[in-house]
Write an enzyme that holds these catalytic residues in place. Sequence first.
Site, PDB file in Angstrom:
ATOM      1  N   GLY A  24      18.050 -17.244 -79.976  1.00 34.63           N
ATOM      2  CA  GLY A  24      18.936 -17.642 -80.888  1.00 34.63           C
ATOM      3  C   GLY A  24      20.004 -17.064 -81.346  1.00 34.63           C
ATOM      4  O   GLY A  24      20.233 -16.897 -81.140  1.00 34.63           O
ATOM      5  N   SER A  39      19.060 -14.619 -73.243  1.00 30.76           N
ATOM      6  CA  SER A  39      20.270 -15.193 -74.686  1.00 30.76           C
ATOM      7  C   SER A  39      20.798 -14.538 -75.686  1.00 30.76           C
ATOM      8  O   SER A  39      21.000 -12.700 -75.354  1.00 30.76           O
ATOM      9  CB  SER A  39      19.839 -16.453 -75.374  1.00 30.76           C
ATOM     10  OG  SER A  39      20.398 -16.940 -75.329  1.00 30.76           O
ATOM     11  N   TRP A  40      20.210 -14.441 -76.877  1.00 33.00           N
ATOM     12  CA  TRP A  40      20.166 -13.533 -77.971  1.00 33.00           C
ATOM     13  C   TRP A  40      19.399 -12.501 -78.018  1.00 33.00           C
ATOM     14  O   TRP A  40      19.195 -11.398 -78.554  1.00 33.00           O
ATOM     15  CB  TRP A  40      19.714 -14.349 -79.073  1.00 33.00           C
ATOM     16  CG  TRP A  40      19.340 -13.217 -80.710  1.00 33.00           C
ATOM     17  CD1 TRP A  40      18.374 -13.198 -80.443  1.00 33.00           C
ATOM     18  CD2 TRP A  40      20.975 -12.831 -81.176  1.00 33.00           C
ATOM     19  NE1 TRP A  40      18.325 -12.260 -81.739  1.00 33.00           N
ATOM     20  CE2 TRP A  40      19.868 -11.510 -82.108  1.00 33.00           C
ATOM     21  CE3 TRP A  40      22.045 -12.143 -80.979  1.00 33.00           C
ATOM     22  CZ2 TRP A  40      20.362 -10.650 -83.087  1.00 33.00           C
ATOM     23  CZ3 TRP A  40      22.559 -11.213 -81.795  1.00 33.00           C
ATOM     24  CH2 TRP A  40      22.110 -10.738 -82.789  1.00 33.00           C
ATOM     25  N   ASP A  58      25.257 -22.284 -67.019  1.00 28.47           N
ATOM     26  CA  ASP A  58      24.945 -22.213 -67.688  1.00 28.47           C
ATOM     27  C   ASP A  58      25.802 -22.271 -68.742  1.00 28.47           C
ATOM     28  O   ASP A  58      27.366 -21.393 -68.626  1.00 28.47           O
ATOM     29  CB  ASP A  58      23.939 -19.823 -68.465  1.00 28.47           C
ATOM     30  CG  ASP A  58      23.850 -20.206 -69.631  1.00 28.47           C
ATOM     31  OD1 ASP A  58      24.245 -20.676 -70.348  1.00 28.47           O
ATOM     32  OD2 ASP A  58      22.778 -19.468 -69.930  1.00 28.47           O
ATOM     33  N   HIS A  63      20.274 -22.961 -69.048  1.00 29.62           N
ATOM     34  CA  HIS A  63      20.233 -21.787 -69.897  1.00 29.62           C
ATOM     35  C   HIS A  63      18.448 -21.600 -69.917  1.00 29.62           C
ATOM     36  O   HIS A  63      18.194 -19.954 -70.200  1.00 29.62           O
ATOM     37  CB  HIS A  63      20.839 -21.649 -70.907  1.00 29.62           C
ATOM     38  CG  HIS A  63      20.805 -20.571 -72.162  1.00 29.62           C
ATOM     39  ND1 HIS A  63      21.849 -19.744 -71.765  1.00 29.62           N
ATOM     40  CD2 HIS A  63      20.305 -20.793 -73.419  1.00 29.62           C
ATOM     41  CE1 HIS A  63      21.472 -18.937 -73.058  1.00 29.62           C
ATOM     42  NE2 HIS A  63      20.921 -19.265 -73.764  1.00 29.62           N
TER      43      HIS A  63
HETATM   44  N1  STX Z   1      21.639 -18.796 -78.735  1.00 30.28           N
HETATM   45  C1  STX Z   1      21.084 -18.609 -78.285  1.00 30.28           C
HETATM   46  C2  STX Z   1      19.819 -18.364 -77.812  1.00 30.28           C
HETATM   47  O1  STX Z   1      19.731 -17.594 -78.269  1.00 30.28           O
HETATM   48  C3  STX Z   1      23.437 -19.067 -79.233  1.00 30.28           C
HETATM   49  C4  STX Z   1      19.161 -19.402 -77.553  1.00 30.28           C
HETATM   50  N2  STX Z   1      18.958 -20.808 -77.022  1.00 30.28           N
HETATM   51  N3  STX Z   1      18.115 -21.178 -77.783  1.00 30.28           N
HETATM   52  C5  STX Z   1      16.710 -20.869 -77.453  1.00 30.28           C
HETATM   53  O2  STX Z   1      17.416 -19.329 -78.164  1.00 30.28           O
HETATM   54  C6  STX Z   1      15.393 -21.036 -78.070  1.00 30.28           C
HETATM   55  C7  STX Z   1      15.175 -21.048 -76.686  1.00 30.28           C
HETATM   56  C8  STX Z   1      14.957 -19.519 -79.308  1.00 30.28           C
HETATM   57  C9  STX Z   1      16.016 -22.467 -78.984  1.00 30.28           C
END
Ligand code: STX
Length: 327
Positions: A46, A117-118, A279, A307
Amino acid sequence: MTTGRAPYPEIDPHDSGLLDVGDGQHLYWECSGNPDGAPVVFIHGGPGGGTTPGHRRMFDPAAYRIILMDQRGCGRSTPHVADGADLSVNTTWHLVADLERLREHLGVDRWLVFGGSWGSTLALAYAQEHADRVRGLVLRGIFLCRPSEIDWFYRGGASHLFPDAWEGYLAPLLHADGGAAVHSGDYDHVAAYRRLLHCGEPETELAAARAWTTWESTTSTLLPRAPRQSDDPDRFALAFARIENHYFAHDSFLLDAPLLDRMDRIASLPAVLVHGRYDVVCPVSNAWDLHAAWPGSQLHIVPDAGHAMTEPGTTHHLLEATDSFRP
Ligand code: STX
Protein backbone atom coordinates in the site's frame (compact mmCIF):
# COMPACT_ATOMS: atom_id res chain seq x y z
CA MET A 1 3.74 -18.36 -18.76
CA THR A 2 6.26 -19.61 -16.20
CA THR A 3 4.83 -22.01 -13.74
CA GLY A 4 6.63 -22.88 -10.57
CA ARG A 5 6.24 -23.71 -6.95
CA ALA A 6 2.92 -23.27 -5.21
CA PRO A 7 2.76 -21.45 -1.86
CA TYR A 8 2.88 -23.47 1.38
CA PRO A 9 -0.49 -24.79 2.66
CA GLU A 10 -2.97 -22.53 4.43
CA ILE A 11 -2.36 -22.32 8.18
CA ASP A 12 -3.98 -20.57 11.13
CA PRO A 13 -2.19 -18.35 13.63
CA HIS A 14 -1.30 -19.84 17.01
CA ASP A 15 -1.09 -16.44 18.68
CA SER A 16 -2.42 -12.95 17.93
CA GLY A 17 -3.15 -9.67 19.65
CA LEU A 18 -3.47 -5.90 19.46
CA LEU A 19 -0.30 -3.98 20.35
CA ASP A 20 -0.74 -0.55 21.95
CA VAL A 21 1.80 1.70 20.20
CA GLY A 22 0.54 5.00 21.63
CA ASP A 23 -1.30 7.80 19.79
CA GLY A 24 -4.48 5.78 20.45
CA GLN A 25 -3.32 3.16 17.93
CA HIS A 26 -3.65 -0.60 18.47
CA LEU A 27 -1.97 -2.76 15.86
CA TYR A 28 -3.14 -6.25 14.94
CA TRP A 29 -0.35 -8.84 14.92
CA GLU A 30 -0.28 -12.61 14.62
CA CYS A 31 2.20 -15.49 14.69
CA SER A 32 1.85 -18.72 12.73
CA GLY A 33 4.13 -21.61 11.78
CA ASN A 34 6.72 -22.92 14.24
CA PRO A 35 6.70 -20.99 17.57
CA ASP A 36 10.38 -21.94 18.00
CA GLY A 37 11.33 -21.29 14.37
CA ALA A 38 13.39 -18.48 12.89
CA PRO A 39 11.39 -15.24 13.12
CA VAL A 40 10.29 -13.60 9.86
CA VAL A 41 8.20 -10.44 9.65
CA PHE A 42 5.92 -9.85 6.65
CA ILE A 43 5.58 -6.14 5.79
CA HIS A 44 2.49 -5.51 3.69
CA GLY A 45 1.97 -3.12 0.81
CA GLY A 46 0.00 0.00 0.00
CA PRO A 47 0.60 1.58 2.49
CA GLY A 48 -2.88 0.71 3.68
CA GLY A 49 -3.19 -2.76 2.14
CA GLY A 50 -3.21 -4.81 5.36
CA THR A 51 -2.23 -8.47 5.67
CA THR A 52 -4.18 -11.52 4.49
CA PRO A 53 -4.04 -15.21 5.43
CA GLY A 54 -2.34 -15.89 2.09
CA HIS A 55 0.71 -13.93 3.22
CA ARG A 56 1.55 -16.70 5.73
CA ARG A 57 2.01 -19.10 2.82
CA MET A 58 5.27 -17.60 1.57
CA PHE A 59 7.22 -19.24 4.42
CA ASP A 60 8.00 -22.85 5.41
CA PRO A 61 5.82 -23.24 8.53
CA ALA A 62 8.15 -25.91 9.97
CA ALA A 63 11.13 -23.54 9.82
CA TYR A 64 9.68 -20.11 10.53
CA ARG A 65 7.85 -18.23 13.24
CA ILE A 66 5.77 -16.20 10.77
CA ILE A 67 4.85 -12.73 12.04
CA LEU A 68 2.25 -10.52 10.29
CA MET A 69 1.21 -7.04 11.38
CA ASP A 70 -1.39 -4.60 10.03
CA GLN A 71 0.14 -1.11 9.80
CA ARG A 72 -1.56 1.91 11.38
CA GLY A 73 -5.09 2.63 10.22
CA CYS A 74 -5.74 -0.48 8.12
CA GLY A 75 -6.58 -4.18 8.23
CA ARG A 76 -7.59 -5.25 11.71
CA SER A 77 -5.70 -2.42 13.43
CA THR A 78 -7.68 0.29 15.19
CA PRO A 79 -8.76 3.00 14.68
CA HIS A 80 -9.35 2.33 10.97
CA VAL A 81 -8.87 5.13 8.45
CA ALA A 82 -12.25 4.30 6.87
CA ASP A 83 -13.68 5.35 10.25
CA GLY A 84 -11.78 8.63 10.15
CA ALA A 85 -8.56 7.71 11.99
CA ASP A 86 -6.09 10.57 12.37
CA LEU A 87 -3.47 10.46 9.61
CA SER A 88 -1.16 12.98 11.31
CA VAL A 89 0.21 10.14 13.48
CA ASN A 90 0.77 7.92 10.46
CA THR A 91 4.18 8.37 8.81
CA THR A 92 7.00 6.09 7.67
CA TRP A 93 8.85 6.83 10.90
CA HIS A 94 5.85 5.89 13.04
CA LEU A 95 5.70 2.56 11.18
CA VAL A 96 9.45 1.95 11.65
CA ALA A 97 9.04 2.52 15.39
CA ASP A 98 5.96 0.26 15.45
CA LEU A 99 7.98 -2.61 13.97
CA GLU A 100 10.57 -2.19 16.71
CA ARG A 101 7.86 -2.24 19.37
CA LEU A 102 6.42 -5.40 17.91
CA ARG A 103 9.85 -7.04 17.76
CA GLU A 104 10.43 -6.26 21.43
CA HIS A 105 6.90 -7.32 22.38
CA LEU A 106 7.40 -10.73 20.77
CA GLY A 107 10.88 -11.21 22.27
CA VAL A 108 12.56 -11.41 18.87
CA ASP A 109 16.31 -10.70 18.77
CA ARG A 110 16.81 -10.60 14.96
CA TRP A 111 14.40 -11.40 12.18
CA LEU A 112 14.23 -11.95 8.45
CA VAL A 113 12.36 -9.05 6.84
CA PHE A 114 10.05 -9.73 3.88
CA GLY A 115 8.21 -7.01 1.97
CA GLY A 116 6.74 -6.25 -1.44
CA SER A 117 6.02 -2.92 -3.06
CA TRP A 118 5.40 -0.45 -0.22
CA GLY A 119 6.47 -3.35 2.00
CA SER A 120 9.89 -3.14 0.34
CA THR A 121 10.04 0.61 1.01
CA LEU A 122 9.23 0.20 4.67
CA ALA A 123 11.53 -2.82 4.98
CA LEU A 124 14.44 -0.74 3.67
CA ALA A 125 13.63 2.24 5.90
CA TYR A 126 13.38 -0.11 8.90
CA ALA A 127 16.60 -1.98 8.08
CA GLN A 128 18.51 1.26 7.58
CA GLU A 129 17.50 2.35 11.11
CA HIS A 130 17.87 -1.03 12.83
CA ALA A 131 20.35 -3.04 10.76
CA ASP A 132 21.51 -4.95 13.84
CA ARG A 133 18.01 -6.46 14.17
CA VAL A 134 17.86 -7.78 10.59
CA ARG A 135 19.22 -11.18 9.42
CA GLY A 136 18.46 -10.49 5.79
CA LEU A 137 15.77 -9.20 3.45
CA VAL A 138 13.54 -10.66 0.77
CA LEU A 139 12.01 -7.85 -1.28
CA ARG A 140 9.62 -7.84 -4.25
CA GLY A 141 8.27 -5.19 -6.61
CA ILE A 142 10.83 -2.67 -5.35
CA PHE A 143 9.40 0.75 -4.56
CA LEU A 144 11.85 3.44 -3.43
CA CYS A 145 9.21 6.20 -3.28
CA ARG A 146 11.37 8.67 -5.20
CA PRO A 147 9.34 11.60 -6.59
CA SER A 148 9.87 10.23 -10.12
CA GLU A 149 8.19 6.95 -9.09
CA ILE A 150 5.11 8.78 -7.74
CA ASP A 151 4.95 10.90 -10.91
CA TRP A 152 5.22 7.75 -13.04
CA PHE A 153 2.28 5.94 -11.49
CA TYR A 154 -0.03 8.68 -10.20
CA ARG A 155 0.72 11.65 -12.47
CA GLY A 156 0.52 10.14 -15.94
CA GLY A 157 3.58 8.05 -16.87
CA ALA A 158 1.84 4.70 -16.65
CA SER A 159 -1.18 6.12 -18.51
CA HIS A 160 0.75 5.39 -21.72
CA LEU A 161 0.54 1.65 -21.00
CA PHE A 162 -2.97 1.58 -19.52
CA PRO A 163 -4.88 4.44 -21.22
CA ASP A 164 -8.17 2.56 -20.70
CA ALA A 165 -7.71 2.17 -16.95
CA TRP A 166 -6.36 5.74 -16.71
CA GLU A 167 -9.77 7.04 -17.85
CA GLY A 168 -11.25 5.57 -14.70
CA TYR A 169 -8.53 7.19 -12.59
CA LEU A 170 -9.19 10.59 -14.19
CA ALA A 171 -12.99 10.43 -13.96
CA PRO A 172 -13.43 11.80 -10.41
CA LEU A 173 -10.87 14.53 -11.16
CA LEU A 174 -12.62 15.58 -14.37
CA HIS A 175 -15.93 15.67 -12.52
CA ALA A 176 -14.49 17.89 -9.79
CA ASP A 177 -12.09 20.15 -11.68
CA GLY A 178 -13.03 19.97 -15.40
CA GLY A 179 -11.00 18.99 -18.44
CA ALA A 180 -9.15 22.29 -18.90
CA ALA A 181 -7.58 22.04 -15.46
CA VAL A 182 -6.95 18.28 -15.47
CA HIS A 183 -5.29 18.32 -18.89
CA SER A 184 -3.16 21.38 -18.18
CA GLY A 185 0.54 20.64 -17.78
CA ASP A 186 0.83 21.47 -14.10
CA TYR A 187 -2.18 19.62 -12.65
CA ASP A 188 -1.31 17.67 -9.49
CA HIS A 189 -3.43 14.51 -9.50
CA VAL A 190 -2.25 13.43 -6.04
CA ALA A 191 -3.20 16.78 -4.47
CA ALA A 192 -6.57 16.70 -6.26
CA TYR A 193 -7.31 13.20 -4.95
CA ARG A 194 -6.32 14.36 -1.47
CA ARG A 195 -9.05 17.00 -1.60
CA LEU A 196 -11.68 14.56 -2.86
CA LEU A 197 -10.81 11.79 -0.40
CA HIS A 198 -11.37 14.18 2.53
CA CYS A 199 -14.08 16.49 1.13
CA GLY A 200 -16.69 15.54 3.75
CA GLU A 201 -19.20 14.31 1.13
CA PRO A 202 -19.35 10.51 1.65
CA GLU A 203 -20.38 9.63 -1.90
CA THR A 204 -17.63 11.74 -3.45
CA GLU A 205 -15.04 10.33 -1.03
CA LEU A 206 -16.07 6.78 -1.82
CA ALA A 207 -16.13 7.30 -5.60
CA ALA A 208 -12.62 8.73 -5.39
CA ALA A 209 -11.40 5.88 -3.18
CA ARG A 210 -12.81 3.26 -5.57
CA ALA A 211 -11.25 4.92 -8.63
CA TRP A 212 -7.83 5.27 -6.95
CA THR A 213 -7.86 1.65 -5.80
CA THR A 214 -9.14 0.25 -9.11
CA TRP A 215 -6.33 2.00 -11.00
CA GLU A 216 -3.79 0.15 -8.88
CA SER A 217 -5.48 -3.25 -8.92
CA THR A 218 -6.03 -3.13 -12.70
CA THR A 219 -2.41 -2.32 -13.45
CA SER A 220 -0.81 -4.73 -10.94
CA THR A 221 -0.63 -7.88 -13.07
CA LEU A 222 0.75 -8.69 -16.49
CA LEU A 223 -2.50 -10.46 -17.43
CA PRO A 224 -5.97 -9.40 -16.23
CA ARG A 225 -7.22 -11.22 -13.16
CA ALA A 226 -10.02 -11.04 -10.61
CA PRO A 227 -9.49 -8.31 -8.00
CA ARG A 228 -8.42 -9.26 -4.50
CA GLN A 229 -11.31 -10.48 -2.35
CA SER A 230 -12.27 -8.37 0.63
CA ASP A 231 -15.13 -8.70 3.13
CA ASP A 232 -15.94 -5.05 2.62
CA PRO A 233 -14.37 -3.63 -0.58
CA ASP A 234 -15.53 -0.08 0.08
CA ARG A 235 -13.99 -0.03 3.54
CA PHE A 236 -10.78 -1.45 2.09
CA ALA A 237 -10.75 1.16 -0.70
CA LEU A 238 -11.34 4.11 1.65
CA ALA A 239 -8.43 3.18 3.89
CA PHE A 240 -6.14 2.09 1.06
CA ALA A 241 -6.70 5.23 -1.01
CA ARG A 242 -6.52 7.67 1.91
CA ILE A 243 -3.41 6.13 3.42
CA GLU A 244 -1.56 5.78 0.11
CA ASN A 245 -2.53 9.29 -0.96
CA HIS A 246 -1.44 10.72 2.41
CA TYR A 247 1.96 9.06 2.08
CA PHE A 248 2.48 9.98 -1.56
CA ALA A 249 1.36 13.59 -1.05
CA HIS A 250 4.25 13.72 1.44
CA ASP A 251 6.80 11.80 -0.66
CA SER A 252 6.45 9.09 1.97
CA PHE A 253 8.30 11.29 4.47
CA LEU A 254 11.55 10.18 2.83
CA LEU A 255 12.79 13.37 1.13
CA ASP A 256 15.20 14.03 4.01
CA ALA A 257 16.43 10.42 4.00
CA PRO A 258 16.27 8.95 0.48
CA LEU A 259 16.66 5.18 0.69
CA LEU A 260 19.41 5.02 -1.96
CA ASP A 261 21.49 7.60 -0.05
CA ARG A 262 21.72 5.40 3.04
CA MET A 263 22.70 2.06 1.57
CA ASP A 264 25.99 2.07 3.50
CA ARG A 265 23.94 1.19 6.59
CA ILE A 266 22.84 -2.16 5.16
CA ALA A 267 25.61 -2.87 2.65
CA SER A 268 26.66 -6.05 4.42
CA LEU A 269 23.16 -7.53 4.82
CA PRO A 270 22.16 -10.34 2.43
CA ALA A 271 19.11 -9.69 0.30
CA VAL A 272 17.14 -11.30 -2.51
CA LEU A 273 15.24 -8.94 -4.82
CA VAL A 274 12.46 -10.27 -7.07
CA HIS A 275 10.89 -7.99 -9.68
CA GLY A 276 8.59 -8.54 -12.66
CA ARG A 277 9.93 -7.34 -16.02
CA TYR A 278 6.52 -5.84 -16.86
CA ASP A 279 5.80 -4.23 -13.50
CA VAL A 280 3.89 -1.06 -14.38
CA VAL A 281 3.22 0.08 -10.79
CA CYS A 282 6.92 -0.02 -9.88
CA PRO A 283 9.16 -0.21 -12.96
CA VAL A 284 11.98 -2.75 -12.85
CA SER A 285 14.52 0.08 -13.01
CA ASN A 286 13.76 0.56 -9.29
CA ALA A 287 15.13 -2.92 -8.57
CA TRP A 288 18.06 -2.34 -10.91
CA ASP A 289 19.03 0.87 -9.11
CA LEU A 290 18.72 -0.78 -5.70
CA HIS A 291 20.72 -3.82 -6.75
CA ALA A 292 23.48 -1.59 -8.18
CA ALA A 293 23.74 0.19 -4.82
CA TRP A 294 23.75 -3.01 -2.75
CA PRO A 295 26.69 -5.42 -3.02
CA GLY A 296 24.96 -7.98 -0.77
CA SER A 297 21.90 -8.33 -2.99
CA GLN A 298 20.85 -10.86 -5.63
CA LEU A 299 18.31 -9.76 -8.23
CA HIS A 300 15.85 -12.02 -10.07
CA ILE A 301 13.98 -10.32 -12.90
CA VAL A 302 10.93 -12.45 -13.66
CA PRO A 303 10.51 -12.43 -17.46
CA ASP A 304 6.72 -12.78 -17.51
CA ALA A 305 5.30 -10.98 -14.48
CA GLY A 306 3.97 -7.59 -13.46
CA HIS A 307 3.79 -6.20 -9.92
CA ALA A 308 1.82 -8.75 -7.91
CA MET A 309 3.23 -11.26 -5.43
CA THR A 310 0.78 -13.87 -6.73
CA GLU A 311 2.09 -14.07 -10.30
CA PRO A 312 3.58 -17.57 -10.78
CA GLY A 313 7.21 -16.70 -11.57
CA THR A 314 7.32 -14.15 -8.76
CA THR A 315 5.82 -16.53 -6.20
CA HIS A 316 8.34 -19.16 -7.25
CA HIS A 317 11.39 -16.95 -6.70
CA LEU A 318 10.04 -15.63 -3.40
CA LEU A 319 9.57 -19.18 -2.07
CA GLU A 320 13.08 -20.13 -3.18
CA ALA A 321 14.37 -17.01 -1.42
CA THR A 322 12.60 -17.58 1.90
CA ASP A 323 13.70 -21.24 1.83
CA SER A 324 17.30 -20.13 1.28
CA PHE A 325 17.19 -18.15 4.52
CA ARG A 326 16.03 -21.12 6.61
CA PRO A 327 18.46 -21.72 9.47
N1 STX B 1 1.49 0.99 -3.97
C1 STX B 1 2.09 -0.23 -4.23
C2 STX B 1 1.79 -1.25 -3.19
O1 STX B 1 2.43 -1.34 -2.19
C3 STX B 1 1.94 2.07 -4.79
C4 STX B 1 0.65 -2.09 -3.41
N2 STX B 1 0.02 -2.21 -4.52
N3 STX B 1 -1.02 -3.06 -4.32
C5 STX B 1 -0.96 -3.45 -3.08
O2 STX B 1 0.07 -2.86 -2.51
C6 STX B 1 -1.92 -4.38 -2.41
C7 STX B 1 -1.68 -5.79 -2.91
C8 STX B 1 -1.73 -4.33 -0.93
C9 STX B 1 -3.34 -3.98 -2.74
